[in-house]
Design a protein around this motif. Structure first.
Motif, short mmCIF file in Angstrom:
data_model
loop_
_atom_site.label_atom_id
_atom_site.label_comp_id
_atom_site.label_asym_id
_atom_site.label_seq_id
_atom_site.Cartn_x
_atom_site.Cartn_y
_atom_site.Cartn_z
N MET A 76 -13.12 -1.99 -4.96
CA MET A 76 -12.63 -1.24 -4.11
C MET A 76 -12.47 0.24 -4.68
O MET A 76 -11.60 1.11 -3.76
CB MET A 76 -11.26 -1.86 -3.40
CG MET A 76 -11.02 -1.51 -1.93
SD MET A 76 -9.78 -2.34 -1.47
CE MET A 76 -8.78 -1.14 -0.29
N ARG A 77 -12.53 0.37 -5.77
CA ARG A 77 -12.33 1.87 -6.54
C ARG A 77 -13.06 2.84 -6.24
O ARG A 77 -12.69 3.87 -5.98
CB ARG A 77 -12.14 1.47 -8.03
CG ARG A 77 -11.07 0.83 -8.53
CD ARG A 77 -10.18 1.58 -9.49
NE ARG A 77 -8.90 0.75 -9.90
CZ ARG A 77 -7.86 0.68 -9.30
NH1 ARG A 77 -7.64 1.91 -8.69
NH2 ARG A 77 -6.91 0.23 -9.71
N TYR A 282 -14.58 13.58 -3.17
CA TYR A 282 -13.82 14.37 -4.09
C TYR A 282 -14.74 15.39 -4.56
O TYR A 282 -14.06 16.44 -5.31
CB TYR A 282 -13.38 13.46 -5.19
CG TYR A 282 -12.43 12.11 -4.68
CD1 TYR A 282 -11.03 12.77 -4.90
CD2 TYR A 282 -12.90 11.11 -4.60
CE1 TYR A 282 -10.20 11.48 -4.34
CE2 TYR A 282 -11.93 10.14 -4.03
CZ TYR A 282 -10.63 10.58 -4.10
OH TYR A 282 -9.78 9.68 -3.77
N PRO B 79 -6.83 5.72 -2.47
CA PRO B 79 -6.90 4.97 -3.91
C PRO B 79 -5.83 4.07 -4.28
O PRO B 79 -5.81 3.08 -4.95
CB PRO B 79 -7.14 6.15 -4.89
CG PRO B 79 -6.73 7.32 -4.29
CD PRO B 79 -6.84 7.37 -2.97
N PHE B 81 -4.53 1.70 -2.30
CA PHE B 81 -4.72 0.56 -1.75
C PHE B 81 -5.43 -0.22 -2.86
O PHE B 81 -5.48 -1.57 -3.06
CB PHE B 81 -5.46 0.25 -0.53
CG PHE B 81 -4.49 1.16 0.66
CD1 PHE B 81 -3.09 0.93 0.59
CD2 PHE B 81 -5.07 1.84 1.58
CE1 PHE B 81 -2.36 1.46 1.56
CE2 PHE B 81 -4.27 2.52 2.53
CZ PHE B 81 -3.05 2.35 2.42
N ALA B 82 -6.20 0.27 -3.69
CA ALA B 82 -7.16 -0.56 -4.71
C ALA B 82 -5.99 -0.99 -5.97
O ALA B 82 -6.34 -2.11 -6.10
CB ALA B 82 -8.12 0.54 -5.42
N ASP B 83 -5.06 -0.29 -5.97
CA ASP B 83 -4.05 -0.82 -7.04
C ASP B 83 -3.38 -1.94 -6.40
O ASP B 83 -3.11 -2.92 -7.08
CB ASP B 83 -3.01 0.29 -7.37
CG ASP B 83 -3.42 1.61 -8.08
OD1 ASP B 83 -4.76 1.63 -8.62
OD2 ASP B 83 -2.72 2.63 -8.01
N LEU B 85 -4.41 -4.02 -4.21
CA LEU B 85 -5.37 -5.18 -4.14
C LEU B 85 -5.77 -5.78 -5.43
O LEU B 85 -5.66 -6.97 -5.68
CB LEU B 85 -6.74 -4.65 -3.55
CG LEU B 85 -7.81 -5.77 -3.34
CD1 LEU B 85 -7.33 -7.04 -2.43
CD2 LEU B 85 -9.02 -5.24 -2.95
N ALA B 86 -5.62 -4.82 -6.74
CA ALA B 86 -5.86 -5.27 -7.77
C ALA B 86 -4.67 -6.35 -8.05
O ALA B 86 -4.81 -7.32 -8.91
CB ALA B 86 -5.73 -4.15 -8.98
#
Lengths: 340, 340
Positions: A76-77, A282, B79, B81-83, B85-86
């Motif tokens: 998801m990154r 980005y 980004p 949300f990726a944290d 989810l991890a």
């Protein structure tokens, strides 16, 4: 969340009663059956809205459809996946289907695919899978499946949607050579059966050869771990024969290379050019100004969702869709003299 | 994808036959029943592995569990949300559960929640929801539910996991004042019922008051659209009484503010300081060097998954977990004289 706050579930019968029509009539409207009059549809829809009726997925599954498709991403990154999902969502918005996502690496993908099949999803979209053609055929025989970012031109059981990744590699080298760069290294992904990466590398190699730069060809493959990318970037930058340009397989890697190069006191693009891939959000930020290849993630997602729904609704012959990439040049690879 | 390539599905009966034990014995091992001997467990597990057996989710659902939890995010771009989810993934790795994700905005969340309930998921994690306490109670009565990033201290039907967002606002103002900044504006999110944002703003306001800067308090609320963030940032920067620091509610907004400020020729941090929130992976990149508040997304995800599984497995009283944030100072807010 008004619908969830009702204690008792609204059923088709409640809708039929409220609209003063038969159960069968409501059912016809719900499944968009042939021969439903506009008047009937309107009457039923008013009651559906009024009562807050939501069709039960399990009940729909018994009628053969859940109207849910599963989308599997490798992580998801990478901001590129958000572009793909935006395309899928905007294609589904116009339909009755909704999507749920799963995140799976190579080793956990089979189990997640099986769970999604068990959950009765109507179809699957696999993004960036590295499964073999044989394994994907088996999936495609169980459920309509569309694959994004995996070149399988000979497969007959799944639809594929891809960027022309060989062209991507060629475009980057051509641009960098035009800007006067020669020692162009490719920072690539360490992966098994990654056909996207193979083609991107092949494009890089053949364009380097075409420009008479065979001697400078160098491909460094690293995993997706930030730490490993950092180490590889530092190693490249501190070599005696430092490359004058680095082509990164995806933007996220390129942003990290910019970071490492700047922290080492190098000037971008005078000392070293950096090019990414995917033209994610980005790239445009002033602090990055990253040249990148646009493969239109949104378009890939949109086409995959469109193809998948066609397959769910009956098309049997599979289709392969190819997007032609374009390079978007920004400060990270434009030498001063060529900037207007 | 070895398992998918088998044509015929392996059943519990096949496993029982291969292990030379009863159907009931296999079933007991699968549901981790009380009184299973180590010898039996090992025998069955060897056959499961050998045959590539995967429990059918629908069949498991009939026994009361699917071992799938649904996670709903408001978008996939941030980004942070990726944290989260991890963290969820690493908590689930040690269990039998897997997760699927859905993306839903405020208006589509009820329908996605209902679909996940219909798909028989064992529990839900809602991230950054703005649903009312009443609506969430209704969800919590149907399925074990954990909420990340929504302050509902009085709710008794869902578990919550939050950062102490008032402290976040205070930490940022305190740091900026220490660095000599005075005209500190907060670039906040335009949202309804967003308790996280409300508390972060409250922390900003009260710390500004505490520092005698009531006159400089200014909160600008914008949507999540990149275009609107750009417009708001440009408007702030080109004001006659330009702020000397901008505190952004999330890193992504701060990265855009850095971009706009640099493109306008401003020096960060001399002309203007920029601070973000969430301490996502991009903050550390040299070209950003963004000061940010760390609320440990991974920790939030981990705790939510842990609480959810406890609930699924029987805990009835709900719990509320609060993370204490810390500020990570980087170049974007450190005035030259204070940099070592």
């Amino acid at each position: 969340m008004a619908r969830q706050s009702r204690q008792k579930r609204v059923t088709i019968l409640d809708v039929a009663k409220d609209a003063k029509v038969s159960f069968a009539a409501v059912s016809k409207v719900l499944r968009n059956a042939y021969g439903v009059s506009d008047a009937l549809r309107e009457k039923v829809n008013i009651s559906i809205k009024k009562l807050g009726y939501t069709p039960n997925t399990a009940a729909r599954a018994m009628r053969g459809r859940t109207f849910v498709v599963g989308v599997i991403f490798p992580d998801m990154r990478n901001p590129f996946f958000a572009d793909i999902l935006a395309g899928i969502s905007s294609a589904l918005e116009r339909t009755q289907y909704e999507s749920v996502q799963g995140i799976a690496r190579h080793s956990t993908e089979p189990s997640l695919v099986q769970s999604m099949i068990d959950m009765q999803m109507d179809g699957l979209i696999l993004v960036g899978t590295t499964a073999t053609s044989k394994a994907l055929s088996a999936v495609g025989q169980k459920k309509p499946t569309a694959v994004i970012g995996h070149h399988l031109p000979d497969t007959k059981s799944v639809d594929t949607v891809n960027n022309d990744d060989e062209i991507s590699g060629r475009l980057v080298v051509r641009h960098l050579v035009e800007q006067g760069y020669r020692k162009i290294v490719m920072l690539s992904l360490d992966t098994e059966n990654g056909t996207v990466i193979e083609r991107r590398e092949a494009g890089y190699r053949s364009e380097m050869e075409g420009a008479g730069l065979e001697g400078a060809i160098k491909v460094v493959r690293v995993s997706q771990s930030l730490r490993e990318i950092q180490v590889a970037a530092k190693a490249l930058i501190s070599r005696q024969d430092r490359p004058d340009a680095i082509f990164c397989w995806t933007d996220f890697v390129a942003l990290e290379v910019i970071s490492v190069a700047q922290a080492s006191g190098l000037n971008i693009p005078d000392d070293i050019a950096v090019v990414g891939h995917d033209n994610t959000i980005y790239c445009d930020f002033h602090q990055n100004s990253l040249t990148s290849v646009d493969q239109s993630g949104e378009q890939l997602g949109l086409q995959a969702a469109r193809l998948l729904i066609e397959r769910i609704e009956g098309r049997s012959k599979c289709e392969h869709f190819l997007v032609h990439p374009r390079l978007v040049a920004r400060r990270s690879s434009l030498r001063a003299e060529s900037v207007a």
